[in-house]
Design a protein around this motif. Sequence first.
Motif, short mmCIF file in Angstrom:
data_model
loop_
_atom_site.label_atom_id
_atom_site.label_comp_id
_atom_site.label_asym_id
_atom_site.label_seq_id
_atom_site.Cartn_x
_atom_site.Cartn_y
_atom_site.Cartn_z
N SER A 145 0.82 -1.20 0.00
CA SER A 145 0.00 0.00 0.00
C SER A 145 0.86 1.26 0.00
N LEU A 146 1.95 1.23 0.77
CA LEU A 146 2.86 2.37 0.81
C LEU A 146 3.53 2.57 -0.54
N ALA A 147 3.92 1.46 -1.16
CA ALA A 147 4.56 1.53 -2.47
C ALA A 147 3.61 2.11 -3.51
N GLN A 148 2.35 1.71 -3.43
CA GLN A 148 1.36 2.24 -4.36
C GLN A 148 1.13 3.73 -4.15
N ARG A 149 1.16 4.15 -2.89
CA ARG A 149 0.97 5.57 -2.62
C ARG A 149 2.16 6.41 -3.10
N MET A 150 3.35 5.83 -3.02
CA MET A 150 4.55 6.57 -3.41
C MET A 150 4.80 6.52 -4.91
N GLN A 151 4.18 5.58 -5.61
CA GLN A 151 4.46 5.40 -7.03
C GLN A 151 4.20 6.67 -7.86
N PRO A 152 3.08 7.37 -7.67
CA PRO A 152 2.87 8.60 -8.45
C PRO A 152 3.98 9.63 -8.25
N PHE A 153 4.44 9.79 -7.00
CA PHE A 153 5.48 10.76 -6.73
C PHE A 153 6.79 10.36 -7.40
N LEU A 154 7.12 9.06 -7.36
CA LEU A 154 8.35 8.59 -7.98
C LEU A 154 8.33 8.79 -9.49
N ILE A 155 7.21 8.42 -10.11
CA ILE A 155 7.12 8.50 -11.56
C ILE A 155 7.15 9.94 -12.06
N VAL A 156 6.37 10.81 -11.43
CA VAL A 156 6.35 12.22 -11.84
C VAL A 156 7.70 12.87 -11.55
N THR A 157 8.36 12.48 -10.46
CA THR A 157 9.69 13.01 -10.15
C THR A 157 10.70 12.62 -11.21
N LEU A 158 10.66 11.37 -11.67
CA LEU A 158 11.57 10.93 -12.72
C LEU A 158 11.29 11.66 -14.03
N ALA A 159 10.01 11.84 -14.34
CA ALA A 159 9.66 12.59 -15.55
C ALA A 159 10.15 14.02 -15.44
N ALA A 160 10.02 14.61 -14.25
CA ALA A 160 10.50 15.98 -14.03
C ALA A 160 12.02 16.06 -14.11
N ALA A 161 12.70 14.95 -13.79
CA ALA A 161 14.16 14.93 -13.85
C ALA A 161 14.65 15.20 -15.28
N PHE A 162 13.92 14.70 -16.26
CA PHE A 162 14.27 14.99 -17.65
C PHE A 162 14.11 16.47 -17.93
N TYR A 163 13.09 17.09 -17.36
CA TYR A 163 12.89 18.53 -17.54
C TYR A 163 14.04 19.30 -16.90
N VAL A 164 14.48 18.87 -15.72
CA VAL A 164 15.63 19.50 -15.08
C VAL A 164 16.85 19.40 -15.99
N TYR A 165 17.03 18.20 -16.56
CA TYR A 165 18.20 17.97 -17.42
C TYR A 165 18.17 18.83 -18.67
N GLU A 166 17.02 18.85 -19.36
CA GLU A 166 16.97 19.62 -20.61
C GLU A 166 17.08 21.11 -20.33
N PHE A 167 16.59 21.56 -19.20
CA PHE A 167 16.72 22.97 -18.84
C PHE A 167 18.19 23.31 -18.59
N PHE A 168 18.88 22.37 -17.95
CA PHE A 168 20.32 22.50 -17.72
C PHE A 168 21.04 22.66 -19.06
N VAL A 169 20.73 21.78 -20.00
CA VAL A 169 21.37 21.82 -21.32
C VAL A 169 20.99 23.09 -22.06
N ARG A 170 19.74 23.52 -21.88
CA ARG A 170 19.24 24.70 -22.59
C ARG A 170 20.04 25.95 -22.27
N VAL A 171 20.40 26.13 -20.99
CA VAL A 171 21.02 27.40 -20.57
C VAL A 171 22.54 27.36 -20.54
N THR A 172 23.16 26.19 -20.71
CA THR A 172 24.62 26.12 -20.62
C THR A 172 25.36 27.05 -21.60
#
Length: 431
Positions: free
Chosen positions: A8-35
């Motif tokens: 149950s805890l894993a299921q509750r945390m799954q949305p946060f993990l998945i959206v965080t990983l998806a956001a990590a790509f946004y962090v990365y591309e923003f990093f590349v964008r401004v370098t």
Amino acid sequence: MSKSCEKSLAQRMQPFLIVTLAAAFYVYEFFVRVTPSAMTTELMQDFNIDTSGLGLLCALFFYGYAPMQIPAGLMLDRFGPRLLISTAAFLCGLSTLLFGITHSLLLASAARLIIGISSAFAFVGALVMASRWFSAKYFAFITGLIQFTGSLGAIAGAAPVAVFVTYFGWRSTQVGVGLVGIGLSVLMWICIRSHPDREANLAKQHRHQTTTEWQKLKALLSNHQTLVNGVVAFCAWAPMTVFLVLWGVPFLTKLYDTNTAMATRIIAAGWMGTAIGAPFFGWWSNRINSRRIPLITASIIALIASLFVIYLPSPPMLCTLSMLFLMGLAASAMTVTFGVVQDLHPPSMAGTAVGYTNMMMIGAGVVLQPVVGFILDYLWNGELLNAAPVSQLHDYRVALSCIPFCSIVGLIACLFLKETHCVAQYSLKKL
């Protein structure tokens, strides 16, 4: 019993993990964008280009990024985020690596273009994930949190990169950044899932609404409020994509007669404002049940702050830092424009609507980054430093006048934006 609780805890945390990983790509591309802002002189020297050439080279990111926003949204709605986001992250990392190793301006330009095309799936993909894994009432706030992470990427892509460039060179820095992107793509492929189980029922429920890409585009563009909201997004983000992403660093080096590393530290104040403001404006909008009030407020703040930053003669450092912070804070209100399209369109169109809004927002870079470069090139008096063109402070102030002008246009557009009160404006029966 413990296994059940653990599951149950894993299921509750799954949305946060998945959206965080998806956001990590946004962090990365923003990093590349401004370098590039931390290596403007090096790029002009290595590729033998002037300021207008640099503006075009950097703007190629946006030439790939902006037109892909609607196609990316359509593809994410149709095929799901997992495959597309992971593949896009791999291409982004590979192209960044190529940009760092090539000595050909043509290949560097192609790499920058592909970086923009692949990065188009980052922010839209993260928001599609948020719309699928979280309740709609939290969408504007989650959008703000995702923008917060992107701002951290921008901060990391400025001052720290300038230090890396000083010690290791810009090419080695770019190669390392590229390898990080490739590794991130593998991690996302392993961990990301496109939707929760309930999404299958949601898709079936809305299948009758906009079953083809053409129908989605028609429904999107037939709503004039969506178009007005796009203008607001364009104008809200203009100070960031023009000043903080590219031209602010050389402007500040001239204003304070300092080096690039110091200028990137000053620029970080703007990204700090964005990082703080993005979740704040999303929260405030939901709190007061208003989209227009935060957007109007932000437009006024952006206008005042940009006038101080660009035109104030010999400003104290604290004043510039404060105004840059306010400029970034105001620009972060663009998160509310994503709340507007969420109010205007059903869940089955989330990717398409978000893609259009993000295209308009990032369109400021497509249009204005090279325009500023062309104006600087036109006003250039022929001065060179280490074979790179040197523009005067007055030239920068003339070229950067587009920023307060955009704030004025954005404020006017806000007045034509109807209030949704953070409530869905669409009717399922009409779609």
